[in-house]
Enzyme design. Structure first.
Site, PDB file in Angstrom:
ATOM      1  N   GLU A  44      11.116 -11.969 -14.119  1.00 31.09           N
ATOM      2  CA  GLU A  44      10.673 -13.278 -13.651  1.00 31.09           C
ATOM      3  C   GLU A  44       9.362 -13.662 -14.343  1.00 31.09           C
ATOM      4  OE1 GLU A  44       9.808 -15.491  -9.383  1.00 31.09           O
ATOM      5  OE2 GLU A  44       9.378 -13.349  -9.544  1.00 31.09           O
ATOM      6  N   LYS A 116      15.162 -20.588  -8.320  1.00 26.36           N
ATOM      7  CA  LYS A 116      14.766 -19.692  -7.236  1.00 26.36           C
ATOM      8  C   LYS A 116      14.862 -20.449  -5.914  1.00 26.36           C
ATOM      9  CE  LYS A 116      11.005 -16.505  -6.070  1.00 26.36           C
ATOM     10  NZ  LYS A 116       9.692 -15.998  -6.550  1.00 26.36           N
ATOM     11  N   CYS A 151      13.717 -12.478  -7.608  1.00 25.27           N
ATOM     12  CA  CYS A 151      12.651 -11.828  -6.871  1.00 25.27           C
ATOM     13  C   CYS A 151      12.818 -11.933  -5.348  1.00 25.27           C
ATOM     14  CB  CYS A 151      11.293 -12.368  -7.337  1.00 25.27           C
ATOM     15  SG  CYS A 151       9.895 -11.301  -6.914  1.00 25.27           S
TER      16      CYS A 151
END
Length: 177
Positions: A44, A116, A151
């Site tokens: 990321e 995300k 993440c």
């Protein structure tokens, strides 16, 4: 199902020009190719390294000016290597909003994006990142259905369950932590 994945522990350091970023990324892809990897996973916020380029103080928003070069670099590497490359994440701008987006670059030239979904406090408060919507899964030429969760997203079981319910065999997770 048998797959070989190369997970990159990317060395973030100061660079002077984009070509240094390009050389570093290319090195990792070529190394993965030497080991016959099917997939390469970058972390990321990989492009935050570009904030170190000289000439001005750069912000997260400034990374959007590198989107075309980032996509071109990783697309070409995926085509040349014949591997699927999860190019970490890169901040893009759409509709005057910033998104932290994972890009999967396919050997056939297709690029699958996944913004995300769950944004951290720093991303919201300091960088003004907007959460994405939706969760695409797609079938690769390796006969595998994949999804990408970035993440913090992987920490929410319902999102993982949705990916599995949509048929994902493998979930890749570019992470900054």
């Amino acid at each position: 199902m048998k797959l070989r994945v190369s997970a990159v522990q990317y060395h973030l350091h100061t660079i002077d020009r984009f070509s240094q970023f390009e050389a570093q990324v290319t090195h990792y892809v070529k190394t993965a190719q030497e080991y016959n990897a099917d997939f390469v996973l970058f972390p990321e916020f990989i492009t935050t390294q570009l904030m170190s380029l000289p000439g001005q103080t750069r912000t997260i928003r400034d990374l959007t000016q590198f989107t075309e070069a980032y996509i071109s670099l990783f697309s070409n590497l995926a085509k040349e290597s014949g591997m699927y490359i999860i190019g970490g994440t890169h901040v893009i701008e759409a509709n005057n909003k910033l998104y932290n987006v994972a890009h999967t670059f396919c050997p056939d030239g297709q690029v699958v994006t996944q913004p995300k979904l769950h944004i951290t406090p720093t991303e919201v408060d300091e960088w003004h990142i907007t959460p994405g919507e939706g969760l695409p899964v797609f079938t690769t030429a390796k006969g595998t259905v994949i999804a990408v969760l970035t993440c913090y997203d992987i920490e929410f079981p319902e999102v993982v369950r949705i990916a599995k319910a949509k048929g994902a065999d493998v979930i890749f997770c570019p992470s900054c932590t």
